[in-house]
Design an enzyme around this catalytic site. Structure first.
Site, PDB file in Angstrom:
ATOM      1  N   GLU A  20      -4.601 -11.406  -9.596  1.00 41.47           N
ATOM      2  CA  GLU A  20      -3.534 -10.707  -8.873  1.00 41.47           C
ATOM      3  C   GLU A  20      -2.915  -9.606  -9.729  1.00 41.47           C
ATOM      4  OE1 GLU A  20      -1.496 -13.837  -5.933  1.00 41.47           O
ATOM      5  OE2 GLU A  20      -1.476 -14.469  -8.041  1.00 41.47           O
TER       6      GLU A  20
ATOM      7  N   LYS B 112       2.534 -11.300   1.337  1.00 42.94           N
ATOM      8  CA  LYS B 112       1.267 -10.971   0.685  1.00 42.94           C
ATOM      9  C   LYS B 112       0.176 -11.347   1.686  1.00 42.94           C
ATOM     10  CE  LYS B 112       0.595 -11.938  -3.612  1.00 42.94           C
ATOM     11  NZ  LYS B 112       0.289 -12.559  -4.907  1.00 42.94           N
TER      12      LYS B 112
END
Length: 145
Positions: free
Chosen positions: A10, A97
């Site tokens: 990420e 997200k």
């Protein structure tokens, strides 16, 4: 697109995020006049929020949401002193997200927070839960596929 999250991938691979902002302010003047100068310029605020998403890394969505709330409130307060735009009295931020890298199929994971100018950026506010109407109210959401 941003690089936010606790996993190494990420931090390295930009991921898509969605942000919803609800701004609280007195809109009577804009309703009567139909003039952009009597309200917040949503384009300016959206650009400031996009810069937060594309900017420095946050491990947690809660931290990212706090940063977005600070930017939205400060952008609005800054413009109020220059153009007479009504002062924003509160902001609700929803950050999601999309397709988070977890062990199950999920369309999104997210948080919702509500802040007032006096609260934005205070430590400990992001994770605080409250009853409906509590200015420090926060919530986490997840959507499975």
């Amino acid at each position: 697109m941003g690089t936010h999250g606790v996993l190494p991938e990420e931090r390295d691979r930009p991921q898509p995020f969605e942000v919803d902002l609800d701004l609280e302010m007195d809109l009577r003047a804009a309703g009567r006049s139909d003039l952009l100068g009597d309200t917040a310029d949503y384009g300016d605020i959206a650009e400031a929020v996009a810069a937060v998403i594309a900017g420095p890394h946050s491990d947690l969505l809660e931290h990212l949401a706090e940063r977005i709330a600070q930017v939205a409130l400060s952008a609005a307060v800054g413009s109020a002193g220059i153009t007479g735009v009504p002062r924003i009295t509160g902001v609700t931020v929803a950050v999601r997200k999309l397709r988070p890298p977890v062990g199950v199929a999920m369309t999104s994971a997210g948080v919702n927070i509500h802040r007032r100018p006096s609260e934005a950026g205070q430590s400990g506010q992001a994770g605080r839960s409250g009853s409906p109407g509590d200015p420090g109210q926060s919530a986490a959401t997840a959507q499975a596929q």
